[in-house]
Design a protein around this motif. Structure first.
Motif, PDB file in Angstrom:
ATOM      1  N   HIS A 133      73.916  73.540  30.805  1.00 54.27           N
ATOM      2  CA  HIS A 133      72.939  72.718  30.076  1.00 54.27           C
ATOM      3  C   HIS A 133      73.342  71.245  30.110  1.00 54.27           C
ATOM      4  CE1 HIS A 133      75.897  74.485  27.238  1.00 54.27           C
ATOM      5  NE2 HIS A 133      76.002  73.232  26.849  1.00 54.27           N
TER       6      HIS A 133
ATOM      7  N   CYS B   4      71.059  68.267  26.996  1.00 54.00           N
ATOM      8  CA  CYS B   4      71.199  69.713  26.813  1.00 54.00           C
ATOM      9  C   CYS B   4      70.089  70.281  25.937  1.00 54.00           C
ATOM     10  CB  CYS B   4      72.572  70.045  26.215  1.00 54.00           C
ATOM     11  SG  CYS B   4      72.851  69.373  24.576  1.00 54.00           S
TER      12      CYS B   4
ATOM     13  N   LEU C 260      67.961  75.387  27.840  1.00 55.48           N
ATOM     14  CA  LEU C 260      68.559  75.286  29.191  1.00 55.48           C
ATOM     15  C   LEU C 260      69.808  76.154  29.301  1.00 55.48           C
ATOM     16  CD1 LEU C 260      68.748  71.569  30.388  1.00 55.48           C
ATOM     17  CD2 LEU C 260      67.303  73.416  31.280  1.00 55.48           C
ATOM     18  N   GLY C 261      69.870  76.975  30.299  1.00 54.58           N
ATOM     19  CA  GLY C 261      71.035  77.834  30.486  1.00 54.58           C
ATOM     20  C   GLY C 261      71.190  78.810  29.344  1.00 54.58           C
TER      21      GLY C 261
ATOM     22  N   GLY D 215      69.408  77.201  33.882  1.00 58.61           N
ATOM     23  CA  GLY D 215      70.102  75.967  33.563  1.00 58.61           C
ATOM     24  C   GLY D 215      70.534  75.144  34.767  1.00 58.61           C
ATOM     25  N   THR D 216      71.547  74.310  34.536  1.00 56.79           N
ATOM     26  CA  THR D 216      71.895  73.227  35.449  1.00 56.79           C
ATOM     27  C   THR D 216      73.021  73.545  36.422  1.00 56.79           C
ATOM     28  OG1 THR D 216      73.440  72.387  33.811  1.00 56.79           O
ATOM     29  CG2 THR D 216      71.217  71.455  33.764  1.00 56.79           C
TER      30      THR D 216
END
Lengths: 345, 345, 345, 345
Positions: free
Chosen positions: D60, D86, D111-112, D117-118
């Motif tokens: 995130h 995040c 996110l995640g 996510g990232t």
């Protein structure tokens, strides 16, 4: 559709205009049900507001029904009833992030100013998600027209900026609609004294009904002297300027206590004198503000809870077809005793 | 004892005076070890301060040793080292209760003004319990003379009133001792830019050493234009006025961002123009203040923790017998490059 | 003089005691005219307050007349009518300087605890200048007995600590005298909903009269479920704990909204569970406080302005000679429906 | 594209996944340039985060380049460099309006967690206009990865919530990455003492380099006793909990001064004891918070102004293809001395 159009200084007319259409994904088109006239509209008509070009539909207040929405709008659906904020807020610029919607770098006060406004059958609202507010079921909708501008302005620019405190002393200079909106909302904080100053006995009488603890007609009395005497020579904790001329600002500066606050609501046309040779050591605060309307959700809760009755501000009703007459009535307030007028579209 | 006496406009002399005695149970007599001269002392000598009568011993800053205490004094004992606040605070009136000692209804700024001051071998301090502060062991005492007035003034009237924020942009107009005190204490809050404006290159050079990120000599440059350009056209979050004339106040009003704050420290001798026709809608705050010195305990902690070095402000040293020379040096600051001068009693 | 003396756990008696005398320059002797009994007095009598030794005259509330003053007292004169704060504040220590009188390093809550109290014909008040408050002319004095402790406690520990906001939702758990004091003073800020929770129908009925918008008898109802439903599943902005047991603290934690505040007023006798495994991410604030009574001057203004009627809390009257009976009545509140009892000396 | 996928408790793998596509008008697709691993990712991998389902791409935090934007996105263009928050903030719900993005009713920490996510070559960012931040030219981009989560968390949950004040005393319990982020950002406010407590000598040594004024290894010392002694028996003004277990929360409660604040950052897995039988009268504040990331723009300004150097937190570098190794290194921090690891995509 019918609309009230500004045609240059001192010129206005009801015209037939095309219904607005969606231009951006964040737009909504609102069918106006009720709108009103603001003192600022009169300023525009005098030619005082350079940003408003001839041909613009006036009006930045009102309630209505969602007629269509852009693909980016997620908070509103067609058919829902809404309050329109006088301020269009993108919610993504630095100023909006701070809650200073009035200085939105992409919007701000544009309705009935740089883009067409609400004195019409329909209006296009940019950044609809963050410039409209839902109207709940079973609420007196007319009262909510006061949430577009006048109540948030009285509250944010007068009461919040003036740091009105429980038990404190407040003076409001000017008992027009905006001063009265400050009077109504100042009572949220239970000050012990609220002194209203005006030149018009009718408005002072209304002030008493609205909760003022003292009223002063400054045409017949020395307001400074009276207020200093009422406050044991100390002055008021909060002085709210709700007129917009040098004399009323001076009165505020003359009556504010050491440590007190002057909240300016008035739209000024020229500079004022600030007597820093006296005030530099007085620990005072002076605040100015274009309304952000961030208080609309909170004000709506107080209306629903019956902690405030905004309908007290409404004195006259018109149809949209009678809007020229509505302007006449609102523009001759000292004669007609008009405060806010409702125009049904 | 020896004392510097104000004898009317432009007249001062070192005179022999009787040692002061306890008058009230809350009094203390302090043997002065170090004192200094303030810009306000120069104002008095010009005849600008009507409350200060000929015959008064000047001075409202200094450190010393407790010589005797009244029966009501409980926080200090004879022989203890103390910082003298320039403000005498009774701690019992409404204003003191709010922390607004400057407007103490029984004291306030009286030292070296309406009662005899600190430029002498001894001084009587009213309300000693709340107008003196303990000096801890093993500290550089000279630095603490700066806590009597100049650092609290820069901090309270400039930095606190200016709401200096982490990451924000600050402009300080005037790089004299008080502007520099604001510069030093502004850094407590880690602003990203601190712009100093002055007419004197020497003071701007000092500003750089003290932590200014940009300096502007406004005699050679258009300060407004430069500052607007440095801030992407938005203006500064905080503008601190540390001069006290209309031109510098105007500069502050011209460079303050929407939503920003002007903190006035300057002692003004005449009114200024406030352009409300522009500023009414800019959501700005203007604050004035006579220093309360409530920040002395906190500032003392930062000195002890070496977060600030107040000695940077001290440029010259004199004996009490040389105080006339000290006044000459301090009064010709552009020539002597004096900031604060220490006078040892 | 007659006085109510604590003689150890469960033992109290009306005794003849010598009239107190001035001990310090800052003392005043007050002739008590009216006093009252606090829940804390009952705690002492249970033996729960170790600092209060047998032989102490109880009581920390009351109004009276200045009988004599020490040489250091400057704000009061013999013969003046005063409100006695339950907190003795030296006004010179670090905590008093911050307005935290409850933690005064030289005083704090000492009356009727570590020194003799107000349930007597006379009482010695240390730090009189900052522990007494003037009673104005022409005011109903009985109401002002509520300013010694109960109203400031409800207001400071419940309403101020709970950050009660205009338009917001408040739940008060416990409708005893202190919960009712919170209810009365919460209305200074015009919340839209005030929900009272208690086990006693009589107290809930009183709550409705005092301004509660909803009442819940938690003996018959699932308070958590009801409150979550009343708030659209979000919880309340402010939860005020006014009982002092684990179950009521848990209720507060269960109903507080993300971003909300729990204000604890209750005097707890044991630890509580704090479910940080849920609350760590909920952006909540929990606040505790022993009353500072810094709000007495402000509350006095609201009483004078009729923004609040503290007499609503008074249910019974006794003479000082009947104080044992007064304790019985106050101690059996569920039977006698007692809130606060007035004892005339 | 390559991505790190959570496959259920204790299971993760680098997998080939389809590049994400725009789903909503407010979405943007970001090509990741650098990402990192958070302690929360380890929690997920332990199976502690029920909302994160097997199959989810973790991560995130990160920076990248705008690859494509939805039709509703107006603040970003393809090719621009961005910091990813995040927290995904819709900016239109009630909580976002209050700046409480962490409790965004349409986003928050997703996110995640509930969406991919990232830790991948590309990521879809909902509400891109208010969940991404521009990276200026000529800045060390790697440092900005610390603005996605860890610095805002240390600052908002620790420093802002802890009300760190100039000259005050701060204790931070836990010198892991998040405690160190609090340490770095606490210095924005120039406290006089910052005491770090941990069990790991290496981390305490780093703390000293980062600006701690005292470090305490609580495995060898009685931290409570030492801190009370360092603060003259009063306790600290601010205690920051940066571990997340009952013992460290208890330590905070034991060392907080009357009137002080406990700021909880730690992610707790079980309840803690709150000793209200002692704390009810101590005028303390306890605050919890999931990071809102509203401070990203401000933190970015402090990085650009070199008021803080977030790169101090970065100890290791990996390629995305080495991410399993990066997890091993980050997960064995006491052995590897890892703080934050950078993963280049």
């Amino acid at each position: 559709m019918k609309a009230l159009v500004y045609n240059g200084p001192h010129l206005k007319s009801v015209e037939e205009r095309p219904k607005p259409t969606l231009e951006q994904p964040s737009d909504a088109i609102i069918k106006i049900t009720k709108t009103t006239i603001c003192g600022t509209d009169l300023h525009i008509l005098k030619g005082d507001v350079a940003t408003c070009k001839p041909g613009t539909i006036l009006g930045h207040e009102g309630i209505g029904i969602v007629d269509s929405i852009g693909v980016g709008v997620t908070s509103f659906k067609v058919g829902e009833k809404v309050i329109i904020s006088c301020i269009s807020a993108c919610a993504r610029c630095d100023n909006c992030r701070k809650g200073m919607y009035s200085h939105c770098l992409n919007g701000g006060w544009i309705l009935g100013n740089t883009i067409n406004g609400t004195q019409a059958e329909f209006v296009r609202i940019p950044y609809a998600d963050t410039s409209l507010y839902h109207i709940p079921e079973h609420v007196d909708e007319e009262a909510l027209v006061m949430l577009s501008d006048i109540l948030p302005t009285g509250f944010e620019c007068g009461v919040l900026n003036g740091k009105v405190q429980v038990g404190a002393t407040v003076a409001i200079i000017g008992a027009g609609p905006i001063g009265l909106a400050a009077l109504l909302t100042a009572q949220f904080y239970s000050p012990s004294k609220i002194i209203m100053v005006d030149l018009d006995d009718n408005r002072l009488k209304i002030s008493e009904k609205f909760g003022a603890t003292t009223t002063i007609n400054s045409s017949r009395n020395d307001a400074t002297k009276l207020i200093m005497s009422l406050t044991g020579g100390l002055g008021v904790d909060t002085a709210i300027e709700a007129v917009g001329i040098p004399a009323t600002f001076k009165l505020c500066a003359d009556i504010v206590a050491a440590g007190g606050t002057i909240a300016n609501i008035g739209v000024h046309g020229c500079k004022v004198d600030l007597h820093l040779e006296k005030l530099w050591s007085q620990n005072i605060t002076i605040k100015t503000r274009l309304v952000d309307t961030i208080s609309i959700p909170m004000l709506l809760k107080t209306v629903l809870a019956k902690r405030i009755n905004p309908k007290l501000l409404i004195t006259h009703h018109f149809k949209l077809s009678q809007i020229i007459e509505a302007y006449d009535t609102f523009g001759s307030a000292s004669k007609t005793k008009a405060l806010k007028v409702i125009i049904e579209a």
